[in-house]
Design an enzyme around this catalytic site. Structure first.
Site, PDB file in Angstrom:
ATOM      1  N   GLU A  69      -9.690   6.015   3.058  1.00 59.23           N
ATOM      2  CA  GLU A  69     -10.500   4.708   4.045  1.00 59.23           C
ATOM      3  C   GLU A  69      -9.707   3.429   4.031  1.00 59.23           C
ATOM      4  O   GLU A  69      -8.445   3.617   3.215  1.00 59.23           O
ATOM      5  CB  GLU A  69     -11.884   4.393   2.709  1.00 59.23           C
ATOM      6  CG  GLU A  69     -11.328   3.376   1.324  1.00 59.23           C
ATOM      7  CD  GLU A  69     -10.351   3.829   0.558  1.00 59.23           C
ATOM      8  OE1 GLU A  69     -10.292   5.531   0.567  1.00 59.23           O
ATOM      9  OE2 GLU A  69      -9.329   3.217   0.305  1.00 59.23           O
TER      10      GLU A  69
ATOM     11  N   SER B 104       1.439 -10.161  -1.358  1.00 67.32           N
ATOM     12  CA  SER B 104       0.975  -8.378  -1.184  1.00 67.32           C
ATOM     13  C   SER B 104       1.462  -7.576   0.633  1.00 67.32           C
ATOM     14  O   SER B 104       1.636  -6.302   0.247  1.00 67.32           O
ATOM     15  CB  SER B 104      -0.513  -8.074  -1.692  1.00 67.32           C
ATOM     16  OG  SER B 104      -0.898  -8.699  -1.059  1.00 67.32           O
TER      17      SER B 104
ATOM     18  N   LYS C  86       0.752  -1.475  -0.180  1.00 71.38           N
ATOM     19  CA  LYS C  86      -0.132  -0.114   0.066  1.00 71.38           C
ATOM     20  C   LYS C  86       1.107   1.271  -0.027  1.00 71.38           C
ATOM     21  O   LYS C  86       0.470   2.654  -0.507  1.00 71.38           O
ATOM     22  CB  LYS C  86      -1.176  -0.055   1.338  1.00 71.38           C
ATOM     23  CG  LYS C  86      -2.393  -1.299   1.190  1.00 71.38           C
ATOM     24  CD  LYS C  86      -3.034  -1.101   0.628  1.00 71.38           C
ATOM     25  CE  LYS C  86      -4.061  -1.363   0.085  1.00 71.38           C
ATOM     26  NZ  LYS C  86      -5.330  -1.533  -1.114  1.00 71.38           N
TER      27      LYS C  86
END
Lengths: 268, 397
Positions: free
Chosen positions: B113, B379, B91
């Site tokens: 969010e 990830s 991220k």
């Protein structure tokens, strides 16, 4: 079927302009507080002096709405109300009232139902226009064409953040009237009107002579009066919805009394 | 053929677009213009590369998972170690990029969010580093499932706002973030964490994440002297998958996205819109979604909060309909098994999200041979999921 008669929305603004009055435009929600009561409310609010009614089809993800309408949507959806039932309520109301009705819902409800089918069924049930808060001009063409085909007004939004160039595009595309969002924010009653409202309405006036209705944040009779002085229509949503939610037993009378009071202030 | 989408209106074929309230349109235009101006600007690129190298820890490793490969006895399995990024997930590739852009746009405040909390943590991290005020919207249900990440964000100086509307998960957090943005659009940058939302977000987030795929390609050529045969990644909104897929689109490498099947695709309790959804508009773009016949959004379910989303990025919908990638799904149970398998075999705890990609090996590895090469995008790391996994396995901590 192509409807050629003058849309009720155009008709009402023509009449009001002739008498130099502004339209009082309350918002009600299908299925709120329940299905039957929302039909009685359509009729009582019309009889109390509404010039145009916005009839919301509740949506699961109302991202342009504040807490009041969000909470009402959640309640309404538990009643089993849906697009077909909302259209049916309009059809039933049409047996008693001729007040213009604009359905308000989010684009996915229209898209999923099918643009043509939505426009056709809405027009057939007696709906005059559709307001879709998440459909800016860039994406509106397919819906706008479908709506026009059935004589429905596709009512577009203008915001204080809209550039003059955007306002031109919006004004060009909007039918019936232009929904001017009074503030940068979501729906919901506010204590004060935004200080730059007059400037904003002035900016929109410069690009169009179509009727301008102002919504978001208006709840008090004196606010309605102030808005009526500068705009062609005053939209009252969350304040009415919370009044309806406060006491379901008496909501029809309470809503009618509230609308009469606003009407009085606007005409004073 | 070079894949050059979106078009100038932000459409990927019929998908994508900008379905937002008019109030936000000017802000989206400004963001689009700022991004167009800076994305190829040498100073911007140098600064981004500097933080990628010295702060995020790029390039991340492309690791040959020898034990896992031995376990299956088929294709060679590589892991792209995005779990080694600062903060523990991919991220941050996006949040550092967006923060550098927001700084140039003169914004003072960032909102975001978050579902699992990984994007929230990455936003909070970037906000701390670049001195933004930051508030993160998180579904109340998720603040409970991921309380560790809530506290991490607090430590980073970010306020977490629990969202109690709707299903109290990621989709509602995103609704609430959009409402905040509508209200504070002039001062605030909305840092969307996935390849979802209105244009230009799906494009911009993809561009900030494609470094995963660019590195993978370079590393694979160096290690194996050739391209891989398969790339597998989990898909919630789809940013890690888009990041690793994008540089391989149209090259013949099989790209496989894994959606969460939750309790099972037939139970109706899953998060697999590409597999089981219909076209519609959610959070500003047209894509596949979970919805009923009237267009009401249906709640998603996944054991992994980061995949618990009823929509998916519009470019994935385009990939699916045009055969540029294929999509499959993995249940909660299968993901849990893969979580344990990778932990035991390789000493790597994967995020539950990434465990969905690992789990897909069970379904496809039999048709591979020893000459084949698979890359799995790992990830994120699984430390944040230890409590959830313990609960699911009936272990009391």
């Amino acid at each position: 079927m192509v409807v050629t008669k003058l849309n009720r929305i155009d008709e009402i603004f023509k009449q009001l302009r002739a008498t130099k009055r502004s339209a009082l435009m309350p918002y009600l929600m299908a299925g709120y507080p329940d299905i039957e009561a929302s039909l009685s409310l359509l009729i009582s609010v019309a009889e109390a002096g509404a010039d145009l009614i916005e009839f919301g089809i509740p949506y699961s993800d109302p991202l342009a709405d504040g807490p009041t309408i969000q909470a009402a949507s959640e309640v309404a959806l538990t009643t089993g109300v849906n697009t077909d039932i909302a259209f049916d309520l309009v059809k039933k109301a049409r047996e008693k009232i001729e007040t213009p009705i604009a359905v308000m819902t989010y684009y996915n409800a229209i898209y999923r139902y099918g643009l043509e089918r939505f426009a056709g069924n809405a027009a057939e049930s007696g709906v005059d226009g559709v307001i879709c808060p998440d459909l800016p001009p860039e994406e509106a063409s397919p819906w706008s064409e479908a709506a026009a085909q059935y004589g429905l007004a596709n009512i577009m939004f203008a915001a204080p953040t809209s550039t003059n160039e955007r306002l031109k595009k919006i004004a060009h595309m909007s039918r019936g009237f232009i929904y001017c969002v009074s503030l940068t924010g979501v729906t919901g009653a506010r204590t004060n009107l935004p200080s730059n409202l007059t400037d904003f309405i002035g900016r929109v006036r410069k690009v169009t002579d179509k009727p301008l209705a102002v919504g978001f944040g208006i709840s008090q009779p004196e606010q309605a009066k102030q808005v009526a002085d500068i705009a062609d229509g005053v939209i009252i949503g969350s304040a009415l919805v919370s009044l309806i939610g406060a006491d379901r037993e008496t909501c029809t009378d309470a809503a009618a009394a509230y609308i009469s009071k606003i009407r009085e202030a606007m005409d004073s | 053929m070079q894949h050059v989408l979106p078009d100038e209106r932000g459409h990927y074929g019929e998908f994508g677009g900008k379905f937002v309230p008019e109030t936000l349109m000017t802000a989206l235009e400004e963001l689009e213009a700022a991004y167009a101006r800076y994305k190829d600007d040498p100073k911007f690129k140098t600064e981004l590369e500097f933080y990628q190298r010295t702060y995020i820890g790029r390039p991340t490793l492309l690791y040959f998972a020898e034990q896992l490969t031995k376990h299956y006895g088929k294709a060679k399995i590589y892991l792209k170690r995005e779990d080694l990024c600062h903060g523990g997930a991919h991220k941050i590739n996006n949040t550092i990029g967006q923060a550098l852009l927001a700084k140039r746009m003169g914004k003072k405040r960032i909102i975001a969010e978050t579902g699992a909390g990984q994007h929230g943590v990455a936003s909070a991290t970037a906000a701390a580093l670049f001195e933004f005020e930051c508030q993160v919207y998180m579904g109340e249900e998720d603040t409970r499932r991921q309380s560790l990440n809530v506290f991490r964000m607090n430590l980073l100086g970010t306020e977490v706002i629990p969202v109690t509307s709707g299903t109290r998960t990621l989709k509602d957090a995103m609704n609430e973030a959009i409402r905040d943005w509508v209200t504070n659009v002039e001062t605030t940058h909305y840092m969307i964490g996935s390849v979802a939302g209105p244009h230009p977000y799906p494009m911009m987030v993809r561009d900030f994440q494609r470094i995963i795929g660019d590195e993978t390609r370079e590393q694979m050529l160096k290690i194996e002297g050739r391209m891989p045969d398969y790339i597998i990644a989990c898909v919630g909104g789809g940013s890690n998958a888009m990041g690793i897929f994008y540089p391989f689109v149209g090259t013949g490498v099989k790209l496989i996205g894994i959606e969460p099947a939750g309790y099972g695709l037939d139970t109706g309790r899953h998060g697999a819109p590409l597999t089981k959804g219909d076209k519609g508009v959610l959070h500003g773009s047209l894509s596949y979604l979970l919805q009923d016949e009237y267009g009401q959004i249906l709640p998603a379910h996944s054991i992994s909060a980061g995949l618990d989303y009823p929509g998916v990025g519009p470019e994935h919908s385009y990939f699916k309909d045009n055969g540029l990638a294929e999509y499959s799904s993995i249940t909660d149970k299968e993901a849990l098994a893969a979580f344990q398998l990778l932990s035991k075999k390789e000493g790597i705890l994967p995020a539950l999200e990434s465990a969905h990609a690992v789990a897909y090996l069970e379904k496809m590895i039999d048709k591979t041979s020893k000459d084949d090469i698979i890359v799995i995008n790992l990830s994120g790391r699984g430390d944040k999921d230890v409590q959830v996994v313990a609960d699911a396995l009936g272990v009391r901590l």
